[in-house]
Design an enzyme around this catalytic site. Structure first.
Site, short mmCIF file in Angstrom:
data_model
loop_
_atom_site.label_atom_id
_atom_site.label_comp_id
_atom_site.label_asym_id
_atom_site.label_seq_id
_atom_site.Cartn_x
_atom_site.Cartn_y
_atom_site.Cartn_z
N ARG A 60 -9.42 3.64 9.78
CA ARG A 60 -8.46 1.89 9.80
C ARG A 60 -10.03 0.83 10.67
NH1 ARG A 60 -2.72 1.87 9.47
NH2 ARG A 60 -1.64 0.39 10.41
N ARG B 6 11.86 -2.85 11.81
CA ARG B 6 10.49 -1.94 12.05
C ARG B 6 9.96 -3.28 13.51
NH1 ARG B 6 5.06 0.16 8.90
NH2 ARG B 6 4.54 -0.73 10.48
N ARG C 234 10.43 -6.16 4.99
CA ARG C 234 10.33 -5.07 4.57
C ARG C 234 11.18 -5.12 5.73
NH1 ARG C 234 4.93 -2.05 5.39
NH2 ARG C 234 5.11 -2.63 7.70
N LYS D 288 0.57 -0.87 -0.02
CA LYS D 288 0.08 0.13 -0.19
C LYS D 288 1.04 1.05 0.12
CE LYS D 288 -2.51 0.52 3.53
NZ LYS D 288 -1.36 1.02 4.05
P1 AMP Z 1 1.16 2.40 9.53
O1 AMP Z 1 2.35 1.87 9.65
O2 AMP Z 1 0.03 1.63 8.69
O3 AMP Z 1 1.16 -0.27 9.93
O4 AMP Z 1 1.30 1.42 11.21
C1 AMP Z 1 1.43 1.39 12.42
C2 AMP Z 1 0.86 1.66 13.86
O5 AMP Z 1 -0.08 2.64 13.48
C3 AMP Z 1 -0.66 1.06 13.96
O6 AMP Z 1 -0.30 -0.56 13.89
C4 AMP Z 1 -1.43 1.46 14.89
O7 AMP Z 1 -0.40 1.13 16.44
C5 AMP Z 1 -0.93 2.57 14.48
N1 AMP Z 1 -1.87 3.33 13.52
C6 AMP Z 1 -1.14 3.53 12.14
N2 AMP Z 1 -3.18 4.18 11.25
C7 AMP Z 1 -3.72 4.54 12.71
C8 AMP Z 1 -5.58 4.57 12.42
N3 AMP Z 1 -5.25 5.16 11.75
N4 AMP Z 1 -5.72 3.96 14.21
C9 AMP Z 1 -5.32 4.46 15.27
N5 AMP Z 1 -4.00 3.65 14.86
C10 AMP Z 1 -2.73 3.62 13.59
#
Ligand code: AMP
Length: 224
Positions: A88, A167, A127, A13
């Site tokens: 989300r 990460r 990743r 994505k």
């Molecule tokens: P990502 O980089 O998109 O995988 O996001 C990493 C982490 O950030 C997720 O596992 C959540 O803990 C937090 N996060 C990202 N987007 C959201 C969202 N829309 N609502 C709540 N937590 C989020």
């Protein structure tokens, strides 16, 4: 041009989002990136978000929803935006939709990258992050974006940066499973949000299984 992009963690994505961003020249707003930057800088927001992120849980809506709705009001978003990682869950989808309706803002495209759970998981674990730019795509399990090598050491395939990291939440299977439970949940999770938008706007779906180039070609064709 206002665009939403959905896809499970590990579906490519972020990579496809960067390509779509280039095409339309709008800011690429990634919730996860905003959180990680805040954690790095040690801000209050970062301190609040860290525990949830490390456990693979969603940061509570009271924190996330205003953060994103305010971000969309910033100057650079006047020409449009590409929102990635938000909404989300169903509550966030409703909050975003209501805010857009209230402000009379049109959502031009909703993109959904479709990928099965096991493939997504393998991709997450492969990743690798470039220290110069976390958005440089590098993955040890995807041939098209395998990191380069220098003196037997892994380096960024885009800029040659020699510091490559992972990460913490990408190497923790339990955290990945939690993130995927949230994504594939059609009752209140991300898929519930996708279905919510399907009832309101046309959602462009694209198969995330082929390589990066094939997916982006298919996507750009559908975007017209
Ligand atoms: P990502 O980089 O998109 O995988 O996001 C990493 C982490 O950030 C997720 O596992 C959540 O803990 C937090 N996060 C990202 N987007 C959201 C969202 N829309 N609502 C709540 N937590 C989020």
């Amino acid at each position: 041009m206002n665009i939403l992009i959905f896809g499970p963690n590990g579906s490519g994505k972020g990579t496809q989002g960067a390509i779509v961003q280039k095409k339309f020249g709008v800011p690429h707003i990634e919730t996860g990136v905003i959180f990680r930057e805040n954690i790095k800088k040690g801000t209050e927001l970062g301190k609040k978000a860290k525990g949830y992120i490390d456990r693979g849980e969603l940061v509570p809506d009271e924190i996330t929803v205003p953060m994103i709705l305010n971000r969309l009001k910033e100057e650079d978003c006047k020409k449009g935006w590409l929102l990635d990682g938000f909404p989300r869950n169903l509550a966030q989808a409703e909050a975003l939709w209501n805010a857009l309706v209230k402000e009379n803002i049109k959502l031009e495209y909703v993109i959904e990258i479709i990928l099965d759970r096991q493939t997504s998981k393998n991709r997450i674990m492969g990743r690798r992050l470039c220290a110069q730019d976390n958005n440089h795509p590098n993955n040890i399990f995807i041939d098209a974006i395998k990191p380069a090598q220098k003196d037997g050491k892994m380096i960024c395939r885009v800029c040659g940066c020699e510091t490559m990291t992972t990460r913490a939440d990408d190497q923790d299977e339990a955290a990945i499973d939690k993130r995927h439970n949230i994504y594939y949940d059609t009752k209140t999770g991300t898929m519930a949000g996708v279905n919510y938008f399907k009832e309101r706007v046309k959602v462009i779906d694209v198969d995330g299984l082929p390589g990066v180039k094939e997916v982006s070609e298919a996507l750009l064709k559908k975007l017209g």
